[in-house]
Design a protein around this motif. Structure first.
Motif, mmCIF file in Angstrom:
data_model
loop_
_atom_site.group_PDB
_atom_site.id
_atom_site.type_symbol
_atom_site.label_atom_id
_atom_site.label_comp_id
_atom_site.label_asym_id
_atom_site.label_seq_id
_atom_site.Cartn_x
_atom_site.Cartn_y
_atom_site.Cartn_z
ATOM 1 N N ASN A 30 1.963 -40.341 -106.026
ATOM 2 C CA ASN A 30 2.446 -39.029 -106.062
ATOM 3 C C ASN A 30 4.062 -39.217 -106.186
ATOM 4 O O ASN A 30 4.709 -38.240 -105.638
ATOM 5 N N LEU A 31 4.263 -40.435 -106.680
ATOM 6 C CA LEU A 31 5.769 -40.368 -106.959
ATOM 7 C C LEU A 31 6.301 -40.547 -108.250
ATOM 8 O O LEU A 31 5.299 -41.238 -109.066
ATOM 9 N N ILE A 32 7.488 -40.248 -108.443
ATOM 10 C CA ILE A 32 7.634 -40.327 -110.098
ATOM 11 C C ILE A 32 8.267 -41.709 -110.544
ATOM 12 O O ILE A 32 8.922 -42.289 -109.552
ATOM 13 N N TYR A 33 7.791 -42.304 -111.519
ATOM 14 C CA TYR A 33 8.267 -43.594 -111.888
ATOM 15 C C TYR A 33 8.791 -43.351 -113.051
ATOM 16 O O TYR A 33 8.407 -42.993 -114.197
ATOM 17 N N ARG B 72 11.755 -38.835 -105.205
ATOM 18 C CA ARG B 72 10.984 -37.538 -105.450
ATOM 19 C C ARG B 72 9.859 -37.691 -105.696
ATOM 20 O O ARG B 72 9.254 -38.489 -106.387
ATOM 21 N N LYS B 73 9.006 -36.525 -105.229
ATOM 22 C CA LYS B 73 7.620 -36.556 -105.446
ATOM 23 C C LYS B 73 7.354 -35.881 -106.899
ATOM 24 O O LYS B 73 8.102 -35.284 -107.333
ATOM 25 N N SER B 74 6.118 -36.439 -107.401
ATOM 26 C CA SER B 74 5.676 -36.052 -108.548
ATOM 27 C C SER B 74 5.047 -34.750 -108.654
ATOM 28 O O SER B 74 4.306 -34.269 -107.369
ATOM 29 N N ARG B 75 5.321 -33.654 -109.537
ATOM 30 C CA ARG B 75 4.607 -32.414 -109.461
ATOM 31 C C ARG B 75 2.978 -32.531 -109.438
ATOM 32 O O ARG B 75 2.415 -31.618 -109.156
ATOM 33 N N PHE B 76 2.776 -33.349 -110.412
ATOM 34 C CA PHE B 76 1.435 -33.433 -110.642
ATOM 35 C C PHE B 76 0.633 -34.377 -109.358
ATOM 36 O O PHE B 76 0.830 -35.539 -109.693
ATOM 37 N N THR B 77 -0.034 -33.886 -108.666
ATOM 38 C CA THR B 77 -0.565 -34.715 -107.624
ATOM 39 C C THR B 77 -1.981 -35.395 -108.108
ATOM 40 O O THR B 77 -2.650 -34.688 -108.641
#
Lengths: 606, 425
Positions: free
Chosen positions: A245-248, A287-292
């Motif tokens: 669940n992280l942004i890449y 930063r975590k992704s919004r879409f888990t």
């Protein structure tokens, strides 16, 4: 109708293999391109069963490929791009000769790109396959990330390798995936666990770049591998980031990126410039992704279903260790001195939950200063320090690595500033070499594989308490306690017979009646217990029975094995006794010395 | 009486003699003066005061300084231009009459001024000197940040994509070679499947990163270090032994002989059997004792020759044998009809056996570490180690050993990915 004539080498080994020269001719490629294609597609030379036939009767040893592999290579679209390169370079040379720079620039812009993305899916059909090949990939990329630009290696490779491994390390930190670390004379070995796969790689020591003797290693060949692995790690990173669940590509959670035009919140140009360094510092949360993405089911309970009880026990132990590791440095605030290699230490601490910082001038990403009073540990690697804070421990870097391997915070006493360190032992066990003497230091860090895992921890606790106590006072206290205990016991003993006595005031008959009644009373029966068979005894019997089953053919081998084992166990016992004896002697000597000192003090007082 | 300046006699200039007679000393003097003037500059009397003198407003510290040490004086001397080269310098003030004389300009002089300026700026940028305006330019910084990001291809999860595998052509009636040929040489190339995974993807079982020995720790325990050194010594001793053996059976086997002796020996050997050079060969051969005929092969016995009848009988017998064999086979076929169940079982057993054997073969193949892939044999890298004196027990004073790149390369050769080669271009 006549029979079809069979020519030699049309069947069997002669038809299965093809020499490199013929393969190159078939694919119409130069040796350079052929080699590159083979490496990218994962086609390796083969060794035939019948070499003479495979080489069509030719002597010597040729490099052979499977014919099918070459057909498979020929079907790849990359081959067309490779063939385009030669005329392209010719055109460029021509333009250069004419000094037609406009044309030259245009040609450079139109340089044929060889896209190898499709190869990754083809070579690694499932994600697990890709994870299994990550050892090779990471070791090579960590190495190339340190290289300056060298002839034979495209200049962008080290740069890209650096980026990708930084991303990977950030992920290791976020996933708390670090399991083991070992500092060898070659470099740092790290082992992480990602999606149930153990990945091990080596990072070279960061000293100056030492150029390789070119004769040993073909840089061009290695750069093809690097090209493949850069692409592989890119896609692996992407998927791992998604799974966690992280942004890449990674974004720092405490940085406002462009697009947000509200005044005051937007970052300045200088801040943007410092961003790559901040990411590379490994010290800021992502930063975590919004879409888990829903967690994939981990095969955690597989060991419960496993048939092999030993294997199940081992896995259970490993799981407990992992759980302990994940929060190892939680709540610790550690400052790294400038002489300590920053990256490995920071990775270890951050990947196991600790907070870490360093001198602001040293590298970007420092979060607190040296004069922060809440720092619990400071990692130093020098014999002494001028200014020391009493609120923190000054320990050597090995404390971090040994703690990771022991999965517990080791007592700092033996790692303090300027102290001679205990040996740094390898966490990578060789289970076949278990029958050897293990000094208490080793047991403390790794426990014993054959025995309970908690033994190591016990040893550690014992050690810690030994170090802390001032033995004499404790001994005295113990003696006092012993005395108290014995007094209490004697009191109890004295009381007991009183209760049993019958009152003497009663009449004679009554006395007799009571005595008879006492005799008549039904006593509570006890179940006759059968002596349970001791487990060790049972095991020994089992072993004996099994040894009877060994075939006569293998008897001699079996006996020699048993003899060897006996010999090794004897040696272990010998060394253990020796150590115990030495320690007892040392303790006695210490005690004697203390007594002497006390006596002298008493004499002085008198 | 006034001295009358003798009138210059102007003779005829008609002939060469007349020309020689003329006195031009004054003209020459004048020109000489002029040249001198050109060389040295304007004469002092014509110069302005400012050019000749200057008003001294500063205290001259140089003279007051006393060079105390010998070294300092030496340094001062070194700073001066070398006197022996001064003579080579032109002290003339005359300008070069040929303005376009072919002077070799330095590489720097030849650069275009605009280019030179750009280079200087680049150098400055390298040192970290940038214009403030540029630093604060946010848009530019963002652009640069994105440009630095790794290539943008990694934007998808390739393992999550559904890719239809190429359909295989059902070819029960075509043989394998034909099928492959058609696939490879027509437009159906994409239908060529990757060869089987077990044979291709990893032709090895050796781990990619071989775990280090405990003795290779930067701070090993005594036992570990000793056992590592022991392993290395054993290997080295075996190598030395093999080397000694080679020397013993090759170069040590032959005696060293001076050149002239060796030449003589060679001549002797080569001239053996040549009558002109070898006295032994010059002797005439002994003549045969008697005049009998000698044949190489033994004589043929006419009595043993097979006649026609014998030959016919042999053929007849052979024919009969064949006939019987066929008959027997036919009979067996009839009897075998009742053994069909048994046959089925046998076939199953046989297939199982073959399957097992092939599996074992593949397993064995994988277990074999390194195969012979090229002309050169694979040689494993030696183990890296620190001597006891190099082990300082501190991370700061570690002495790194070994070359990881070479290890990687060697590991790939070990795992049959690359063929061993000493020198590749």
């Amino acid at each position: 109708m006549g029979a079809i004539r069979k020519r030699k080498y049309e069947e069997g080994a002669g038809n299965l293999y093809i020499s490199r020269k013929r393969a190159m001719k078939k694919l119409q490629l130069t040796l350079k391109d052929f080699r590159k294609l083979c490496i990218l597609k994962g086609v390796y030379p083969r060794e035939p069963k019948r070499r003479k036939a495979a080489q069509h009767g030719k002597g010597g040893i040729q490099t052979l490929y499977a014919k099918k592999d070459i057909l498979f290579l020929g079907a790849d679209p990359m081959i067309w791009d490779m063939r385009k390169l030669k005329p392209h370079f010719k055109k460029m040379a021509k333009a250069k000769g004419r000094r037609d720079f406009r044309e030259l620039r245009a040609l450079a812009r139109r340089h044929p790109k060889i896209d190898i993305d499709h190869v990754i899916k083809e070579r690694y059909p499932s994600f697990i396959d890709a994870m299994k090949d990550l050892d090779d990939c990471l070791s090579l990329l960590f190495l190339f990330a340190q290289f300056p630009s060298i002839p034979g290696v495209p200049h962008k490779f080290p740069h890209e390798a650096q980026k990708l491994i930084t991303q990977f390390l950030l992920l290791v930190i976020e996933a708390r995936a670090l399991r083991r670390v070992f500092v060898s004379i070659k470099g740092y070995y790290f082992q992480v666990e990602l999606r149930g796969q153990l990945v091990t790689w080596i990072v070279p020591h960061q000293f100056g770049f030492v150029p390789t003797v070119k004769r040993n290693v073909d840089f061009k060949v290695m750069s093809h591998f690097v090209e493949l692995y850069i692409t592989l790690l890119g896609f692996v990173n992407f998927r791992l980031y998604q799974q966690h669940n992280l942004i890449y590509p990674p974004r720092l959670s405490n940085f406002t990126y462009g697009g947000n035009t509200r005044k005051g919140t937007e970052a300045k140009g200088t801040e943007y410039q410092a961003l790559p360094d901040r990411i590379a510092s490994l010290n800021e949360p992502l930063r975590k992704s919004r879409f888990t993405v829903p967690e994939e089911e981990q095969p955690l309970d597989s060991f419960l279903l496993s048939d092999n009880p030993d294997e199940a026990a081992r896995m259970q132990k490993e799981l407990e260790r992992t759980n302990k590791l994940k929060t190892l440095f939680n709540g610790l605030k550690i400052f790294v001195n400038r002489e300590v290699p920053r990256e490995p230490v920071v990775l270890c601490i951050r990947a196991l939950g600790g907070e870490v910082s360093w001198d602001k001038v040293l590298f970007a990403g420092a979060t607190f200063n040296e004069d922060d009073e809440t720092i619990t540990h400071q990692i130093v690697d020098r014999p002494s320090m001028d200014k020391q804070y009493i609120s923190r421990y000054y320990v050597q870097p090995q404390w971090v690595f040994d703690s990771v391997n022991a999965a517990q915070l080791l007592p700092v006493e033996r790692y303090l500033l300027g102290v001679v360190l205990p040996p740094h032992l390898s966490p990578f066990f060789d289970p076949t070499r278990d029958q050897r003497y293990k000094p208490p230091e080793e047991l403390e860090i790794f426990g014993s594989q054959s025995e309970e895992g908690s033994q190591g921890a016990k040893v550690a606790e014992k050690k810690a308490s030994e170090d802390e106590e001032s033995s004499e006072e404790d001994e005295e206290e113990n003696e006092d306690e012993d005395e108290k205990d014995s007094e209490e016991e004697s009191e109890e003993e004295a009381e007991e017979p009183k209760e049993d006595d019958i009152d003497e005031d009663l009449p004679e008959e009554e006395k007799q009646r009571l005595a008879k009644k006492k005799k008549m009373a039904v006593k509570k029966g006890t179940i006759a217990k059968e002596e349970p068979v001791k487990p060790e005894l049972e095991a020994r019997e089992d072993e004996y029975l099994r040894s009877r089953l060994v075939r006569n053919k293998h008897k001699r081998l079996f006996n020699s094995m048993m003899e060897g084992r006996k010999k090794r166990m004897k040696e272990v016992k010998l060394l253990t006794n020796k150590r115990a004896q030495l320690e007892a002697e040392a303790a006695a000597a210490k005690k004697e010395e203390k007594r002497q000192r006390k006596k002298a003090a008493a004499v002085l007082q008198a | 009486m006034a001295v009358v300046k003798a009138k210059k006699r102007i003779g005829s200039k008609k002939t060469k003699k007349g020309w020689r007679r003329s006195d031009i000393q004054d003209v020459e003097d004048f020109l000489e003066d002029k040249r001198l003037e050109e060389r040295l500059g304007v004469p002092f009397k014509d110069r302005k005061d400012e050019e000749l003198f200057s008003v001294d407003t500063k205290a001259d510290n140089d003279n007051l300084k006393y060079q105390s040490s010998k070294e300092a004086r030496r340094n001062q001397l070194l700073a001066k231009p070398v006197r022996c080269f001064e003579i080579l310098k032109s002290d003339s003030k005359v300008q070069d009459p040929i303005a376009k004389r072919n002077i070799r300009r330095s590489a720097e002089d030849r650069q275009h001024p605009a280019f030179r300026k750009r280079e200087e700026e680049k150098l400055k940028r390298k040192k970290g000197i940038v214009k403030r305006k540029e630093v604060d330019n946010r848009a530019q910084a963002i652009r640069k940040f994105h440009r630095q990001a790794p290539r943008s291809g990694f934007k998808k999860d390739i393992w999550n994509e559904e890719v239809a595998l190429p359909a295989t052509v059902k070819t029960d009636w075509v043989n394998e070679g034909t099928r492959l040929h058609v696939l490879a040489n027509t437009r159906m190339k994409d239908k060529l499947r990757r060869p089987k995974e077990k044979n291709l993807s990893k032709p090895y079982k050796t781990p990619a990163v071989e775990l280090p020995l405990p003795g290779q720790s930067y701070n090993p325990s005594y036992e570990d270090h000793i056992s590592l050194l022991e392993t290395i010594t054993t290997k080295e001793q075996a190598l030395a032994k093999a080397d000694a053996h080679l020397t013993r059976v090759t170069s040590a086997m032959f005696r060293k002989v001076p050149r002239h002796e060796a030449e003589a020996q060679y001549f002797r050997e080569m001239s053996q059997g040549v009558p002109a050079l070898d006295p032994e060969a010059a002797k005439p051969d002994e003549p045969l004792s008697d005049n009998e005929y000698h044949a190489v092969n033994p004589p043929v016995d006419r009595l043993k020759k097979k006649d026609r009848k014998k030959r016919r009988n042999i053929v007849e017998e052979k024919r009969l044998q064949n006939k019987n064999k066929l008959l027997k086979a036919e009979k067996k076929k009839l009897a075998d009809i009742y053994r069909l169940n048994q046959f089925e079982e046998e076939i199953v057993n046989q297939e199982e056996k073959t399957q097992k054997r092939s599996e074992k073969r593949i397993e064995n193949d994988l277990n074999r570490t390194t195969r012979r892939l090229g002309r050169q044999k694979f040689e494993e890298n030696e183990l890296d180690f620190n001597m006891a004196s190099d082990l300082k027990g501190s991370l700061r004073s570690i002495k790194p050993e070994g070359n990881i790149l070479s290890d990687r390369y060697n590991s790939m050769q070990k795992r049959n990915i690359l063929e061993p080669a000493s020198h590749q271009l």
